[in-house]
Design a protein around this motif. Structure first.
Motif, PDB file in Angstrom:
ATOM      1  N   ARG A   1      -0.173   4.866  -1.558  1.00 54.47           N
ATOM      2  CA  ARG A   1       0.344   3.888  -0.589  1.00 54.47           C
ATOM      3  C   ARG A   1       0.325   2.507  -1.236  1.00 54.47           C
ATOM      4  NH1 ARG A   1      -2.924   7.578   2.286  1.00 54.47           N
ATOM      5  NH2 ARG A   1      -1.820   8.611   4.022  1.00 54.47           N
ATOM      6  N   THR A   2       1.416   2.158  -1.843  1.00 54.80           N
ATOM      7  CA  THR A   2       1.459   0.940  -2.663  1.00 54.80           C
ATOM      8  C   THR A   2       2.112  -0.242  -1.949  1.00 54.80           C
ATOM      9  OG1 THR A   2       3.544   1.687  -3.660  1.00 54.80           O
ATOM     10  CG2 THR A   2       1.497   2.241  -4.818  1.00 54.80           C
ATOM     11  N   ARG A   3       2.596  -0.037  -0.738  1.00 53.43           N
ATOM     12  CA  ARG A   3       3.191  -1.149   0.017  1.00 53.43           C
ATOM     13  C   ARG A   3       2.173  -1.579   1.066  1.00 53.43           C
ATOM     14  NH1 ARG A   3       5.183  -5.207   1.492  1.00 53.43           N
ATOM     15  NH2 ARG A   3       7.318  -5.581   2.195  1.00 53.43           N
ATOM     16  N   ILE A   4       1.467  -2.675   0.744  1.00 54.55           N
ATOM     17  CA  ILE A   4       0.341  -3.135   1.546  1.00 54.55           C
ATOM     18  C   ILE A   4       0.620  -4.548   2.040  1.00 54.55           C
ATOM     19  CG2 ILE A   4      -2.118  -3.744   1.464  1.00 54.55           C
ATOM     20  CD1 ILE A   4      -2.408  -1.551  -0.673  1.00 54.55           C
ATOM     21  N   ALA A   5       0.253  -4.814   3.287  1.00 57.64           N
ATOM     22  CA  ALA A   5       0.355  -6.162   3.836  1.00 57.64           C
ATOM     23  C   ALA A   5      -0.985  -6.549   4.442  1.00 57.64           C
ATOM     24  CB  ALA A   5       1.456  -6.237   4.889  1.00 57.64           C
TER      25      ALA A   5
ATOM     26  N   ASN B   1       2.398  -6.346  -9.065  1.00 54.55           N
ATOM     27  CA  ASN B   1       3.153  -6.723  -7.869  1.00 54.55           C
ATOM     28  C   ASN B   1       2.723  -5.920  -6.644  1.00 54.55           C
ATOM     29  OD1 ASN B   1       5.051  -8.538  -6.828  1.00 54.55           O
ATOM     30  ND2 ASN B   1       6.671  -7.001  -6.851  1.00 54.55           N
ATOM     31  N   VAL B   2       1.422  -5.723  -6.524  1.00 54.45           N
ATOM     32  CA  VAL B   2       0.883  -5.016  -5.366  1.00 54.45           C
ATOM     33  C   VAL B   2       1.155  -5.808  -4.091  1.00 54.45           C
ATOM     34  CG1 VAL B   2      -1.253  -4.259  -4.245  1.00 54.45           C
ATOM     35  CG2 VAL B   2      -0.888  -3.811  -6.682  1.00 54.45           C
ATOM     36  N   PHE B   3       1.007  -7.127  -4.164  1.00 50.54           N
ATOM     37  CA  PHE B   3       1.154  -7.988  -2.998  1.00 50.54           C
ATOM     38  C   PHE B   3       2.545  -8.607  -3.028  1.00 50.54           C
ATOM     39  CE2 PHE B   3      -3.271  -7.680  -4.234  1.00 50.54           C
ATOM     40  CZ  PHE B   3      -3.808  -7.153  -3.068  1.00 50.54           C
TER      41      PHE B   3
ATOM     42  N   GLU C   1      -8.611   2.788  -1.622  1.00 54.27           N
ATOM     43  CA  GLU C   1      -8.232   3.983  -0.866  1.00 54.27           C
ATOM     44  C   GLU C   1      -6.717   4.088  -0.717  1.00 54.27           C
ATOM     45  OE1 GLU C   1      -8.439   4.950   3.799  1.00 54.27           O
ATOM     46  OE2 GLU C   1     -10.420   4.725   2.863  1.00 54.27           O
ATOM     47  N   ALA C   2      -6.082   2.981  -0.346  1.00 55.93           N
ATOM     48  CA  ALA C   2      -4.636   3.009  -0.130  1.00 55.93           C
ATOM     49  C   ALA C   2      -3.865   3.209  -1.424  1.00 55.93           C
ATOM     50  CB  ALA C   2      -4.196   1.711   0.547  1.00 55.93           C
ATOM     51  N   LEU C   3      -4.171   2.391  -2.413  1.00 56.29           N
ATOM     52  CA  LEU C   3      -3.389   2.418  -3.648  1.00 56.29           C
ATOM     53  C   LEU C   3      -3.547   3.736  -4.395  1.00 56.29           C
ATOM     54  CD1 LEU C   3      -4.114  -1.227  -4.816  1.00 56.29           C
ATOM     55  CD2 LEU C   3      -1.920  -0.338  -4.002  1.00 56.29           C
ATOM     56  N   ASN C   4      -4.738   4.279  -4.409  1.00 50.47           N
ATOM     57  CA  ASN C   4      -4.972   5.505  -5.169  1.00 50.47           C
ATOM     58  C   ASN C   4      -4.610   6.762  -4.389  1.00 50.47           C
ATOM     59  OD1 ASN C   4      -5.860   4.233  -7.578  1.00 50.47           O
ATOM     60  ND2 ASN C   4      -7.799   3.750  -6.550  1.00 50.47           N
ATOM     61  N   SER C   5      -4.079   6.567  -3.171  1.00 48.23           N
ATOM     62  CA  SER C   5      -3.492   7.685  -2.432  1.00 48.23           C
ATOM     63  C   SER C   5      -1.967   7.570  -2.406  1.00 48.23           C
ATOM     64  CB  SER C   5      -4.036   7.718  -1.002  1.00 48.23           C
ATOM     65  OG  SER C   5      -3.638   6.567  -0.269  1.00 48.23           O
TER      66      SER C   5
ATOM     67  N   PRO D   1       8.877  -2.420   8.545  1.00 45.86           N
ATOM     68  CA  PRO D   1       8.915  -0.959   8.554  1.00 45.86           C
ATOM     69  C   PRO D   1       8.558  -0.323   7.211  1.00 45.86           C
ATOM     70  CG  PRO D   1      10.839  -1.846   9.669  1.00 45.86           C
ATOM     71  CD  PRO D   1      10.146  -3.015   9.020  1.00 45.86           C
ATOM     72  N   GLY D   2       8.712  -1.065   6.118  1.00 44.99           N
ATOM     73  CA  GLY D   2       8.401  -0.511   4.806  1.00 44.99           C
ATOM     74  C   GLY D   2       6.931  -0.559   4.434  1.00 44.99           C
ATOM     75  N   VAL D   3       6.137  -1.313   5.194  1.00 39.92           N
ATOM     76  CA  VAL D   3       4.705  -1.444   4.893  1.00 39.92           C
ATOM     77  C   VAL D   3       3.983  -0.149   5.247  1.00 39.92           C
ATOM     78  CG1 VAL D   3       2.582  -2.619   5.613  1.00 39.92           C
ATOM     79  CG2 VAL D   3       4.640  -3.949   5.112  1.00 39.92           C
ATOM     80  N   GLN D   4       3.180   0.356   4.310  1.00 38.14           N
ATOM     81  CA  GLN D   4       2.467   1.610   4.516  1.00 38.14           C
ATOM     82  C   GLN D   4       1.060   1.415   5.075  1.00 38.14           C
ATOM     83  OE1 GLN D   4       3.317   2.512   0.320  1.00 38.14           O
ATOM     84  NE2 GLN D   4       3.993   4.536   1.009  1.00 38.14           N
ATOM     85  N   VAL D   5       0.441   0.289   4.724  1.00 33.77           N
ATOM     86  CA  VAL D   5      -0.919   0.005   5.194  1.00 33.77           C
ATOM     87  C   VAL D   5      -1.014  -1.490   5.514  1.00 33.77           C
ATOM     88  CG1 VAL D   5      -3.380  -0.033   4.621  1.00 33.77           C
ATOM     89  CG2 VAL D   5      -1.940   1.853   3.804  1.00 33.77           C
ATOM     90  N   ILE D   6      -1.545  -1.813   6.690  1.00 34.91           N
ATOM     91  CA  ILE D   6      -1.873  -3.191   7.042  1.00 34.91           C
ATOM     92  C   ILE D   6      -3.386  -3.348   6.979  1.00 34.91           C
ATOM     93  CG2 ILE D   6      -1.891  -4.948   8.855  1.00 34.91           C
ATOM     94  CD1 ILE D   6       0.741  -3.814   9.873  1.00 34.91           C
ATOM     95  N   ILE D   7      -3.838  -4.321   6.214  1.00 35.13           N
ATOM     96  CA  ILE D   7      -5.260  -4.661   6.176  1.00 35.13           C
ATOM     97  C   ILE D   7      -5.469  -5.854   7.087  1.00 35.13           C
ATOM     98  CG2 ILE D   7      -7.167  -5.446   4.736  1.00 35.13           C
ATOM     99  CD1 ILE D   7      -5.929  -3.928   2.408  1.00 35.13           C
ATOM    100  N   ASP D   8      -6.205  -5.650   8.170  1.00 33.01           N
ATOM    101  CA  ASP D   8      -6.418  -6.674   9.189  1.00 33.01           C
ATOM    102  C   ASP D   8      -7.795  -7.294   8.974  1.00 33.01           C
ATOM    103  OD1 ASP D   8      -7.150  -7.991  11.648  1.00 33.01           O
ATOM    104  OD2 ASP D   8      -5.490  -6.937  12.613  1.00 33.01           O
TER     105      ASP D   8
END
Length: 528
Positions: free
Chosen positions: A58-62, A517-519, A52-56, A77-84
């Motif tokens: 949002r490529t900066r994921i933590a 280099n997604v991560f 969902e994130a990458l294909n919208s 501040p540069g992270v677009q989505v946090i997966i908890d």
């Protein structure tokens, strides 16, 4: 606001009441401002969240498990989505794998209690109760049982990682992969990379499996000794630090009779009022354990000439432990673990680390004394004006069973150290950030002045220097200053300080499993 339910987990956006709190972790210095946070409850949720994130776009994921990352690798501040992954916290025996499963969101204390109550076994993991398994284990997590039983990763049988592929000129596709110790080729490299390579590098870790987990002691002796700063002079301080290093040098080989003893020396700033020593020793045989504890304390106090005091002050991440300075307490292991199971308050902090292969040289002891006692140390920076009761160097005993493996059998390259150091400073006022960061940086640079301001690795060009005092840094105590030429003039890049000559193999795994280099974060394994 209400939750947004989807096959990718629970979505927490900026209009949700929880958003602000979930944008920060343990270290209050760092705050993220993501588009949203995904609270996932299964591997399928993680796959869906990544797609969902990458294909919208949002490529900066933590990824966050326990939220204890010391640097801004997650709360950025540069992270677009946090997966908890904190809700993925099951701990159980998996008969299909023939191994004990610990999900990435499980905290240390949750894993300890579940394993102990259901199986009588444990992981030799850390003493901070709220640290999450996701990052702790893959960084080579250790704790009070590690001298006897080794590192957490020494028992790692398999790991499930959600990795990301991409079709040529098409969408990203997340996929769950299980890598086992017994695998070959790329899968074995992925398993190996999670035995000390650190988090945020290859994919989202969802589950670990462990085999042959050890049984903890039935009982332990717990001792907590302190010495007053009031009246402290250089000579007894230097003797105390030298004695501790000497004991570790003589008693940290595999098979040492002191392998079941773990001790933490808290070298505090004088503002704290006391220096502390917390020690745990196996008391399955109470008389033998007490003899080893008494012999250890006798060696540490030899020639020091200071009267013992009660440990009645908080020291860093450990709370005060009263009444154990004259007589130790015999108690069940699980209760001792709970007693020492502190993480400290949520506050602002700066941290650094070092592996030690030899006792402290005199020049290092002098530098440590000068900074902790506010004694003038050379020209330039004035260290005498710093006054913080929450600044300290924590020195842990290390080695023994940890050192039974070779440097390349796991990604944790440091396999002949005798002590592990953590430099810590804590505060609450954001306006004081620069003051506390500067003091800790200057202290660290002073201690390692002879090697370019950092504890350089013992290995250079494939050969170990037998006289080397230090052996780099611990990836689970990340320090962005290691990549800054102002604070690291050694010529050794930050990644070699963490990984030594294991870095090239980690880089190979990165190219295979995360070629896009997604991560990534400031000190992630680099594709290029």
């Amino acid at each position: 606001m209400s939750n947004v339910e989807a096959g990718s987990g629970i979505t927490v956006t900026g209009i949700d009441d929880r958003y602000g709190a979930m944008c920060q972790g343990f270290n209050q210095r760092w705050t993220a401002h993501p588009d949203y946070i995904k609270v996932v409850r299964s591997t399928a949720d993680v796959v869906g969240a990544l797609n969902e994130a990458l294909n919208s776009g949002r490529t900066r994921i933590a990824v966050r498990s326990g939220g204890h990352c010391y640097e801004n690798f997650v709360a950025n501040p540069g992270v677009q989505v946090i997966i908890d992954v904190g809700q993925m916290d099951r701990v159980h025996y998996d008969p299909g794998m023939g191994a004990y499963c610990v999900e990435a969101g499980s905290t240390n204390w949750h894993a300890y209690t579940r394993l102990y109550r259901e199986t009588g076994r444990t992981l030799p993991a850390g003493s901070c109760y709220s640290v999450g398994a996701g990052g702790h284990i893959c960084g080579g997590g250790y704790g009070l049982l590690s001298r006897r039983h080794g590192l957490t990763v020494d028992y790692l049988y398999a790991v499930e990682v959600v990795v990301v592929r991409r079709r040529p000129h098409g969408d990203f596709e997340a996929e769950a992969v299980v890598a086992r110790r017994s695998d070959e080729g790329d899968l074995h490299d992925l398993w190996w990379a999670h035995t000390g390579g650190g988090g945020g590098n290859f994919g989202v870790i969802t589950r670990y499996w462990f085999k042959d987990l050890p049984r903890p002691p039935i009982n332990v002796w717990l001792s907590a000794v302190a010495w007053d700063w009031d009246g402290m002079t250089y000579d007894p301080f230097a003797r105390l630090v030298a004695n501790f290093g000497r004991f570790c040098a003589e008693n940290s080989h595999p098979g040492s009779e002191y392998a079941d003893l773990f001790s933490i020396l808290k070298l505090t700033h004088k503002k704290a009022g006391k220096i502390g020593l917390i020690t745990q020793v196996d008391a399955t045989n109470p008389a033998a354990g007490r003899d080893r504890l008494d012999a250890f304390l006798s060696q540490i106090e030899d020639g020091v000439g200071l009267e013992r005091a009660e440990l009645d002050v908080d020291l860093g991440e450990h709370p005060q432990i009263r009444g154990l300075h004259r007589e130790p307490l015999l108690m069940p292991w699980i209760q001792a673990t709970q007693t020492l199971n502190g993480s400290g308050d949520n506050r602002r902090g700066k941290y650094k680390s070092a592996y030690m292969r030899k006792p402290f040289p005199d020049d290092q002891i002098q530098g440590i004394w000068n900074y902790l006692s506010s004694t003038r140390d050379g020209d330039g920076y004035d260290n005498t004006q710093y006054d913080n009761a929450e600044a300290l160097i924590q020195v842990d005993t290390y080695g023994c069973k940890i050192n039974a493996l070779g440097a390349h059998e796991t990604a944790t390259v440091q396999r002949d150290s005798i002590m592990k150091l953590q430099y810590q400073a804590y505060w609450t006022d954001p306006a004081e950030d620069g003051v506390h960061e500067r003091w800790l940086r200057e202290l660290y640079r002073r201690v390692y002045a002879a090697s370019g301001g950092v504890p350089v690795p013992a290995t250079a060009e494939g050969a170990i220097d037998p006289a080397a005092i230090t052996d780099g840094c611990y990836i689970n105590y990340p320090d962005r200053d290691l990549g800054n030429d102002e604070w690291n003039t050694s010529g050794v890049p930050w990644y070699h300080l963490y990984y030594g000559d294991n870095y090239e193999r980690l880089l190979k795994a990165k190219r295979r499993w995360d070629p896009h280099n997604v991560f990534q974060h400031e000190q992630s394994i680099r594709v290029v």
